[in-house]
Write an enzyme that holds these catalytic residues in place. Structure first.
Site, PDB file in Angstrom:
ATOM      1  N   GLY A   1       0.824  -1.203   0.000  1.00 44.07           N
ATOM      2  CA  GLY A   1       0.000   0.000   0.000  1.00 44.07           C
ATOM      3  C   GLY A   1       0.865   1.263   0.000  1.00 44.07           C
ATOM      4  O   GLY A   1       1.212   1.759  -1.042  1.00 44.07           O
TER       5      GLY A   1
ATOM      6  N   SER B   1       4.935  -5.486  -3.496  1.00 42.91           N
ATOM      7  CA  SER B   1       4.696  -4.054  -3.558  1.00 42.91           C
ATOM      8  C   SER B   1       5.344  -3.316  -2.384  1.00 42.91           C
ATOM      9  O   SER B   1       6.533  -3.461  -2.162  1.00 42.91           O
ATOM     10  CB  SER B   1       3.193  -3.781  -3.634  1.00 42.91           C
ATOM     11  OG  SER B   1       2.953  -2.465  -4.049  1.00 42.91           O
ATOM     12  N   TYR B   2       4.572  -2.537  -1.613  1.00 44.83           N
ATOM     13  CA  TYR B   2       5.168  -1.823  -0.486  1.00 44.83           C
ATOM     14  C   TYR B   2       5.650  -2.775   0.608  1.00 44.83           C
ATOM     15  O   TYR B   2       6.396  -2.371   1.508  1.00 44.83           O
ATOM     16  CB  TYR B   2       4.190  -0.798   0.097  1.00 44.83           C
ATOM     17  CG  TYR B   2       4.886   0.251   0.943  1.00 44.83           C
ATOM     18  CD1 TYR B   2       5.515   1.344   0.350  1.00 44.83           C
ATOM     19  CD2 TYR B   2       4.953   0.127   2.329  1.00 44.83           C
ATOM     20  CE1 TYR B   2       6.186   2.291   1.119  1.00 44.83           C
ATOM     21  CE2 TYR B   2       5.620   1.067   3.103  1.00 44.83           C
ATOM     22  CZ  TYR B   2       6.230   2.144   2.495  1.00 44.83           C
ATOM     23  OH  TYR B   2       6.912   3.076   3.262  1.00 44.83           O
TER      24      TYR B   2
ATOM     25  N   ASP C   1       4.278  -5.184 -15.236  1.00 47.57           N
ATOM     26  CA  ASP C   1       3.864  -4.269 -14.172  1.00 47.57           C
ATOM     27  C   ASP C   1       4.441  -2.884 -14.445  1.00 47.57           C
ATOM     28  O   ASP C   1       5.655  -2.742 -14.626  1.00 47.57           O
ATOM     29  CB  ASP C   1       4.373  -4.801 -12.827  1.00 47.57           C
ATOM     30  CG  ASP C   1       4.100  -3.856 -11.671  1.00 47.57           C
ATOM     31  OD1 ASP C   1       3.169  -3.041 -11.775  1.00 47.57           O
ATOM     32  OD2 ASP C   1       4.827  -3.944 -10.660  1.00 47.57           O
TER      33      ASP C   1
ATOM     34  N   HIS D   1       1.699  -6.912 -11.527  1.00 53.38           N
ATOM     35  CA  HIS D   1       2.134  -6.573 -10.175  1.00 53.38           C
ATOM     36  C   HIS D   1       1.839  -7.704  -9.192  1.00 53.38           C
ATOM     37  O   HIS D   1       2.624  -7.976  -8.298  1.00 53.38           O
ATOM     38  CB  HIS D   1       1.420  -5.288  -9.748  1.00 53.38           C
ATOM     39  CG  HIS D   1       1.964  -4.643  -8.523  1.00 53.38           C
ATOM     40  ND1 HIS D   1       3.218  -4.085  -8.474  1.00 53.38           N
ATOM     41  CD2 HIS D   1       1.416  -4.452  -7.291  1.00 53.38           C
ATOM     42  CE1 HIS D   1       3.413  -3.562  -7.259  1.00 53.38           C
ATOM     43  NE2 HIS D   1       2.338  -3.774  -6.537  1.00 53.38           N
TER      44      HIS D   1
END
Length: 478
Positions: free
Chosen positions: A87, A183-184, A383, A435
């Protein structure tokens, strides 16, 4: 005889307590967390699963939600794996469980479940955690607590969660433990791993037997992440030469989470040039239901959509329906006082009020490589949020010694992607994945995961039929 009679009296007493008192007082917390069945589940499963809360701050009433799935077979002999989404502010239940690696995925009606044939609990015991507080069903009794999340507190809260969770599930104390995510979580995973290593160094007994971690399409270093992103979207023809130059000029040294006004402005221009495509999976259809809510380029949240066997670009929308159903909240042991609160895949409050954000985690990589952890980094090559070019720049910056040449790995006779082994790190790409690699390439992702936890390499042998075709071509040419 006296011993048998005493045992019977003891059993009768326990039954009487359970009958006349609150049954939950008799059951252990683990037993209370067990999920019997779920709304929309018209099939049986052979594994147990549990969901509930672990309080990480008693004073503020901060509690993190988890959902744990035992392995399909031989759970007692298989490792424990923690999955994290990013996020910052997005739910691991929404993405990791419901549309990627979890056993229960959601049909288009938002009310019916189906079994994911490529679920990772075929190979390990999988624990999903909604962190930090304010994400998914996780909550705090102190509302201002949601305004002070950041990298450091997330790592410390996740460590506290794990230490308390293994007390509730003591059979996993000392079990081989791995962390995986995307991701994060490229920040969360090495930061939590570092916290675990430091905790173990000062502990008399290591209750968390961390063996390694794997990060997919993860943020690693702000400068390299942005440089690789701008290059990726320009090389695919998504943006103009002028915008490419301005992105490098205005955003080259910006934080991924906290950008300047000048950087945000050129990002908006880039977003208009790119158009209504799914930037998390650039070669698959966008979810038209979300067309009016197309997310800005570079805004960090894992994903607006995705697939199973037949591609569905609107899977996030189905999760928003399902996890807001009152009967689902009850089945997952969400407290009744929270039942009316709106559940969402990502929290704007958490995202917009994020405090500390490391500009790079490459120093932690060096530290954990030296500690002997097994570290793999993988990247879906379709991605446009944290693209393969960004990941390659960051790995190059680590200056690791190559142990193998760069080349393809194979799945069912086809190239699954490309890979290279370094001293202390394995790099793997997954061809055609966005992603969320397990969403777009579930079979390849499961093979990747099995190789990672077993410490083996993906198959890099060229299929025999391909070799035969190549030889035939050479004979024909001669």
């Amino acid at each position: 005889m006296a011993k048998t009679r005493g045992s019977c009296l003891f059993a009768i007493t326990i039954l009487a307590i359970a009958h006349f008192c609150n049954c939950e007082a008799v059951l252990s917390q683990k037993e209370q967390d067990k999920v019997s069945t779920l709304p929309g589940q018209d099939f049986n499963v052979s594994f147990a699963h549990y969901s509930g809360y672990v309080t990480t701050n008693e004073k503020l009433g901060r509690a993190l939600f988890y959902w744990f799935f035992e392995a399909v077979e031989d759970a007692n002999s298989k490792p424990l794996v923690l999955w994290l989404n990013g996020g910052p502010g997005c739910s691991s239940v929404a993405f990791g469980e419901a549309e990627e690696i979890g056993p229960f995925h959601i049909k288009a009606d938002g009310k019916t479940l189906y079994l994911n044939q490529y679920s990772w609990n075929q190979a390990a015991n999988i624990l999903f955690l909604d962190a930090p507080v304010g994400v998914g069903y996780s909550y705090s009794n102190t509302s201002s607590d949601l305004l002070s999340n950041g990298d450091k507190r997330t790592a410390q809260d996740s460590l506290k969660f794990l230490l308390k969770w293994v007390e509730r599930f003591p059979e996993y104390k000392g079990r081989e433990f791995y962390i995986v995510g995307e991701s994060y979580a490229g920040h969360y995973i090495p930061q939590l791993s570092e916290a675990i290593v430091k905790h173990n160094q000062g502990a008399e007994e290591s209750t968390i037997n961390l063996k390694g971690y794997m990060v997919g399409n993860g943020l690693m270093d702000d400068f390299h992440d942005r440089l690789g992103l701008f290059q990726y979207i320009w090389s695919l023809g998504f943006i103009s030469d002028e915008t490419y130059a301005l992105l490098k000029l205005q955003c080259g040294f910006e934080s991924f989470v906290h950008s300047s006004k000048a950087c945000n402005k050129i990002q908006e221009i880039a977003d208009k040039e790119i158009g209504n495509i799914d930037q998390y999976s650039v070669f698959t259809p966008a979810c038209l239901a979300n067309a009016s809510q197309t997310k800005m380029l570079l805004k960090k949240r894992p994903m607006t959509s995705r697939v199973s066997e037949q591609y569905d670009p609107c899977t996030e929308k189905h999760s928003k329906v399902y996890f807001n159903l009152p009967e689902v909240k009850t089945a997952l042991h969400v407290p009744s006082r929270l039942a009316s609160a709106k559940w969402d895949t990502c929290s704007d409050v958490v995202n917009e009020h994020w405090k500390d954000c490391s500009s790079s985690v490459l120093n932690i990589y060096h530290e954990l490589i030296a500690a002997g952890l097994r570290i793999w980094v993988f990247s879906g090559d379709a991605d446009a949020v944290v693209p393969v070019t960004s990941t390659r720049y960051s790995i190059d910056a680590l200056n690791l010694r190559p142990l193998s040449t760069y080349g393809p790995w194979y799945m069912d006779g086809q190239v699954g992607g490309w890979t290279q082994q370094y001293a202390g790190l394995n790099f793997v790409t997954v061809r055609g994945a966005g992603h969320e690699v397990p969403l777009h390439r579930p079979k390849e992702a499961l093979a990747l995961f099995k190789a990672f936890i077993s410490g083996t390499q993906l198959s890099t042998s060229k299929p025999e039929n391909s070799i035969s075709r190549d030889m035939s071509a050479l004979v024909s040419d001669s």
